[in-house]
Design a protein around this motif. Sequence first.
Motif, short mmCIF file in Angstrom:
data_model
loop_
_atom_site.label_atom_id
_atom_site.label_comp_id
_atom_site.label_asym_id
_atom_site.label_seq_id
_atom_site.Cartn_x
_atom_site.Cartn_y
_atom_site.Cartn_z
N ASP A 97 0.82 -1.21 0.00
CA ASP A 97 0.00 0.00 0.00
C ASP A 97 0.85 1.26 0.00
OD1 ASP A 97 -1.96 -1.81 0.20
OD2 ASP A 97 -2.72 -1.17 2.17
N GLY A 126 0.24 3.47 -2.85
CA GLY A 126 -0.41 4.68 -2.34
C GLY A 126 0.30 5.91 -2.86
N THR A 132 -1.82 -8.09 -5.00
CA THR A 132 -1.14 -8.28 -3.72
C THR A 132 -0.28 -9.53 -3.78
OG1 THR A 132 -2.90 -9.64 -2.85
CG2 THR A 132 -3.09 -7.27 -2.49
N ARG A 187 -6.25 -5.33 -6.05
CA ARG A 187 -6.66 -4.32 -5.08
C ARG A 187 -6.52 -2.93 -5.71
NH1 ARG A 187 -3.82 -4.55 0.71
NH2 ARG A 187 -4.79 -6.60 0.80
N ALA A 194 -5.59 0.92 -5.43
CA ALA A 194 -4.70 1.72 -4.58
C ALA A 194 -5.27 3.11 -4.46
CB ALA A 194 -3.31 1.78 -5.19
N ARG A 221 -4.11 8.20 4.75
CA ARG A 221 -4.86 7.98 3.51
C ARG A 221 -5.68 9.22 3.19
NH1 ARG A 221 -5.06 2.73 1.84
NH2 ARG A 221 -4.25 1.21 3.34
#
Lengths: 322, 422, 542
Positions: C208, C212, C239, C245, C247, C256
């Motif tokens: 992440d 991210g 993952t 997933r 992001a 976040r």
Amino acid sequence: MSKVVKDLQRREIFFCITRDLENHQLFAGASDGRVYRVIPECEPPVFLGMDGHRGYVTGVICARGCVISAAFDGALIWWDPVECKPLRKVPAHARWIRGLALSPDESWFASVGDDMVCRIWDTESGLLRRELTGHAPRTPQHFPSMLFAVAIAADGQQLATADKVGKINVWEVSSGAVLRSIQAETMYTWDPKQRIHSIGGVRSLCFSPDGRQLLAGGMGQVGNIDHLEGKSRMEQYDLERGDLIHAFEGELKGLVEKLVWHPQGQVIGMGGDHGGFVQIYDLSSRAIVQQEKTAAHIHDFVSNDAVSRYYAACHGRIAILE
Amino acid sequence: MTGIRSISRRRFLGTGALGSAAALTTRGLEQVLAAEAHRQGKHVILLWLAGGASQLETWDPKPGRPTGGPFQAISTNVPGIQISELMPRMARHLQHTAIIRSLNTKDGDHGGASRLMHLGRRDEPTVKFPDLGAIIARELGRTDSQVPDYVSFYTATEGRGTSLGQSGFLGARYNAMSLTQEQLPANLRRLEQISEIDHRARGELRDTLSDQFMRGRESAAAASQREAYQRVPGLMASEKLFDPSGEPLSMRALYGETLFGQQTLVARRLVEAGVPFVKVSRAWWDSHGQNFETHLELVSELDQVLDALLTDLQQRGLLERTLVITLSEFGRTPAINASLGRDHFATVWSCSLSGCGILGGSVYGKSDDDGNDVAESPVAAGELFATIFQAMGIDHRKEYALGARPVPLTNPGSEPIKAVLA
Amino acid sequence: MVSRVIIGCLLCTCALFQVGPSRAQELSTTVLPDPELTIGAAIDQLIGERLARAGLEPAPLAGELNLLRRTTLDLAGRIPTAREAREYLESNAPDKRRELIEQLLGSPEFVAHQVNLLDALLMQSRRSSLRDYLERAVTENRSWDRMFREMIVGEPGDGEQSGAIQFLRSRISDIDRLTNDVSVIFFGVNISCAQCHDHPLVHDWTQDHFFGMKAFFYRSFENGGFVGEREYGELEYKTVAGESRKAGLMFLSGSRLPESEVAEPSEDQRKQEKAQLEELKKQKQPPPTASYSRKARLVDVGLESENATYFARAIVNRIWQRLIGRGLVHPVDQLHRGNPASHPELLDWLARDLMHHGYDLRRLIGGIVSSDTYARSGIWESASRPPAELHAVAILRPLLPQQYAASLALAAFDPEQLNSPDAPKKIQARVQFSRGFADWFELPGDEFQVGSEESLLLSNSDRAARELFADGNETLVARLRACSDIASAVDLAGWNVLNRPLADAERRILTEYLQQRQDRLAEGYRQMVWAMMTSAECRFNY
């Protein structure tokens, strides 16, 4: 003339083709070591493979009721065209045989190979009549050379051979003497800087009907020798003076693999890079009057009696053009 | 951005050591020293076949198959092993050679593949990995050496940009002495204006001044500078090594008159004088058109060069201490295209290892009948590199510390191929 | 879209480190020295405390000329001239060191040197250059946070995208690399780490964190060489377990950023967009800007109070490394809890000070070079040298390529030429001239080694001989030849190349060397100058 009317697709690469005048069938040499008897008009077309060579079959002629083939295995094979059986096998060259040419009276033929020798054979007995040696086995840069092309004049008195570095020898058949040497250097590209190896060579030869001129086909200088990307090239020589009369540079890229002097005076050349091409040269106006692309690289072609139809040995197919 | 720390030769030898903790974590010093001694005097000659040599026309022929092309296979002096008929001379040296026929490196792009086969791993955005030559130079080079540690020839211009070496985080000390157009490395020759005696005296004066300055100071970088200047006379003396005209004519003829032949002869002169790593690049094999004519030229040349090199090394007793590698960035497609060419192919291809540390007469891995896929024992770049290191007596798990990050010589999980190691 | 390289890295799963939010809070709870202290005083206090704890007395301050050379190299990117050195030594001004620093910080040479350094840091020898922008920004002393914003978002009114945005533009074809470069350069965090799973000290870092950060740039794209940004597009990744997933935006600290859902465009809208972009490409126009910009949000979030401590620490640490020779956090791209700073309070104090003073880099640089810590001698007389990170003694630093080139160019120059009023101009011209051979030298990394390429080049190259050791007009060698005797020539060379009077032993050695070459004295001078210019003293900042 360059419309493909039939396209017989195959797995093999076809390097050479000839026509049996009596039986109207074709014989083509292929990459699987077979000589194929091809009857294109049948539906589906007939491809009858004849086993005997080990290596690409690069020369095939029909003479005196026999089919004679030559291959990279260095051997010549005489075939019974009806039974499709080998009649005779002769070890002819120490290295790859690159091509054959048949004398006008069919009594003898010539073979050229990468041992840089041209050999003259008796069609019927299969005996070696003469050896013509005069091409250097190595290029000036010390790499193996190749003897690509051979042609015989209409009177059967002269014979021409041509090699990788563009050297053309014209021989007197009766004596084995070199009548003339020509250097077609444009057709050999040595890249001393970018890639340090070579590409090219004279790939096709053709005498004029009167034997006074010689045509040589190949490709011009190549920038990137990873590809067949030089412009297709045909050079016309005056054999009496040894001069270049004219160099025809095609718009299409690739090697001119075969040249034929059409009875009506024009010259037909075929070859290609990845794709194939057909070119018609008008010698009097010094122009390429027609140049068309075809689907795949053409290695050889042969015409019908009326010279209205051509059978081309191509990469992965036999194509019929009209 | 980040630097490199490792237990260095310099530290063993007691010059220019910085007192920071050694980064070599897994092995005792004693073992390392033993391995160090063991490796002395070993060499690698890499014949880099740039552009992608065809496995089918060299080490993995497929005669009679639709993909096989026109060349036949020939038997070698090791029963059961066949190679292309283009290599009749090499066929006499298989007792010293291992062939790997199952490289699967997945990258069919010249640039990326060439980097992969120089580094043994993929580039990472922020790490500049050293290439094989730089690592060998670092691991096998000697501080007191009078010759370069890493010499690289690449004369053709095609592909040179992606095939030139990089010392990466090992730093300029391990850069290749690189020869391109010129026959001699740059700056080896003394300028006329200074005599030999003055050239040497001037260097000594430099050292004296520097030594005075360094009193009470300590710096590995300054020590490396001192070493760099101290190596100058030795490197200059090695100039003659680059001139093959010192060899008897028969020897020059053995290697052949081509540039590749003569450069390989120079490579032998260099390893004989103690250079740990020499790369001789032969470009350019990228035969998209006329593959067979190209390979007739280039493999014939390679065959002569390999034969000469292996014979010569053996006669001088150097073969058991010298590893000769033939390697490309990838192989070529089994399919033959309409220009009678073969294209880029990284799915299953071959390389060869001869000499030092290698189990001669072995073949590892197998391609399928038409050479389209690996049939047995795929080999990745990292495994090949681990094998090369192992053959040289270098532990491929050895780690350099790049800042806080330990970087092993090969990526984790890359194990050497035991089957080809002596 | 997802890079194989990075995924590969994370799949083999490195335990990367955690730059957790707690780190930011630590800063506010740690008791730091008075914010009103000068930078120099704070540094000396905190460095001194640790030395005292270790029971170590630091090295004395370096001599005046040593400090002059060190400071001039650091602030002006070159050695002082013989005249500058003599004048400095002779000056009786009580505050001459402070005056020197102020004068250098205000000089055009400081700007030029800063531009060199920042360009090397930001562009890492890319083909495009930020020089034009940096020259403007450094001349105006633009704040570092503003420069960051301008490099990521673009300067207002720069429709041509020829300014600060080149930073982004030159990286736009590789978003993974861009993501990592931004993290390394501005936040001191290298998230490309692929092989840290054996590291005993670091905590888990999830995918992440990388994705991210990448999400901030995911909507940016290249069109006709220009940078554009879309207002839609979600980054997906696989993952370790192989699950797909999405992001969302997440800063390195773990915070976040919520966003409202954006509908994906229809097929028609995409076609329209494509056509529009093609048209702009043809007209060589940049794509329109997004009204909602993710990369602008990165700048906002990165400069928010808590997160800004990463931003501030990263640049403080880099500048410290440059001026002192070793980062407070070492290596400089490993700012994380598994790799603590040698002096955490100092790093925090300097970061806070920088933030409180508008990210003024010139002030920070001036502060560090004013400290006694900066001014320590590099000589350690007693037996065991203390570890570098204690800063008891100055660290020997290899000169950067441009510094060494400029210094050589000045050392080889006739000192008489610099006795005229237009000396600054001539110095500038020499420095300019030296750019032509700066690429002879390697940009030093942390554990830099000089290669034999350098020693061979300076020993034997014709060009080096012509440009640095020649005996023609306006050269040092010619001036030495004009000296009345060997003794004065030796002294002059010492001042010009090494910026100091020679010690007796040196004078003796050099005189002897020259006396042995009375028959070829000009050549002897060239050799002496060569030996001085290639010596360790000339190659390093000491």
